[in-house]
Motif scaffolding. Sequence first.
Motif, PDB file in Angstrom:
ATOM      1  N   ALA A  96       0.847  -1.196   0.000  1.00 16.07           N
ATOM      2  CA  ALA A  96       0.000   0.000   0.000  1.00 16.07           C
ATOM      3  C   ALA A  96       0.880   1.243   0.000  1.00 16.07           C
ATOM      4  CB  ALA A  96      -0.907  -0.007   1.219  1.00 16.07           C
ATOM      5  N   GLU A 132      -1.420  -0.527  -4.106  1.00 16.73           N
ATOM      6  CA  GLU A 132      -2.687   0.148  -3.832  1.00 16.73           C
ATOM      7  C   GLU A 132      -2.427   1.510  -3.222  1.00 16.73           C
ATOM      8  OE1 GLU A 132      -5.196  -2.284  -1.389  1.00 16.73           O
ATOM      9  OE2 GLU A 132      -4.931  -4.040  -2.672  1.00 16.73           O
ATOM     10  N   ASN A 134      -4.745   4.388  -1.059  1.00 18.48           N
ATOM     11  CA  ASN A 134      -6.017   4.727  -0.422  1.00 18.48           C
ATOM     12  C   ASN A 134      -6.040   6.229  -0.190  1.00 18.48           C
ATOM     13  OD1 ASN A 134      -7.102   1.976  -0.023  1.00 18.48           O
ATOM     14  ND2 ASN A 134      -5.198   1.766   1.126  1.00 18.48           N
ATOM     15  N   ARG A 172     -10.188   3.536  -3.140  1.00 18.97           N
ATOM     16  CA  ARG A 172      -9.095   2.583  -3.340  1.00 18.97           C
ATOM     17  C   ARG A 172      -8.678   2.584  -4.799  1.00 18.97           C
ATOM     18  NH1 ARG A 172     -12.897  -0.388  -1.348  1.00 18.97           N
ATOM     19  NH2 ARG A 172     -12.710  -1.920  -3.032  1.00 18.97           N
ATOM     20  N   ALA A 174      -5.572   1.183  -7.561  1.00 17.41           N
ATOM     21  CA  ALA A 174      -4.586   0.110  -7.646  1.00 17.41           C
ATOM     22  C   ALA A 174      -3.989   0.020  -9.047  1.00 17.41           C
ATOM     23  CB  ALA A 174      -5.208  -1.230  -7.254  1.00 17.41           C
TER      24      ALA A 174
END
Length: 186
Positions: A96, A132, A134, A172, A174
């Motif tokens: 992340a 990813e 966020n 989110r 990605a």
Amino acid sequence: MPHHASRYLAEGPRVGIRHFTHDDGAEFTARARESKDLHHPWLFPPDTAQAYTAYADRLIEDPTRVGFLVCERSDGVIGGFVNINNIVQGGFRSGALGYGAFAHAAGRGLMREGLGLVVAYAFGPMRLHRLEINVQPLNAPSIALARACGFRLEGFSPKMLFVDGAWRDHQRWAITAEAVRESGRH
């Protein structure tokens, strides 16, 4: 003329990326203090020597995290940072991302170049498969950076992360190694 190895893990036309060191504390914290208005309410990078040491220790010592400084190649000045957190190996091979530009570098395209270098490094030497990001839905600059670097919106998570004293909604985003290869980016 002898060849000197670059101090960067990867380089683009204007920036290079390198790992955090403890010696970066004074510059990093000064840049964080100068950038408080830019970062609030989305991001709170360490702005004291003690906070920086703890932050850098985690990025240097924890195998589930790695931090990259985005530095201007012309003078080595730190323009921002990109961290890969929650790195999972095995069948997942994912991480992340968290990132931030410093005020003097914001809006100059340096973070776009730097994030592209980090993505290529993550999918190359680090052998990750998926990254990813966020992002809080109202953080337009962060969303624009994710989109510009080829990340795709995958969903919405209500009250996902605890930021600035409250649980915040996040989008989110990605990208996978295959998507990068297919697009020819990075």
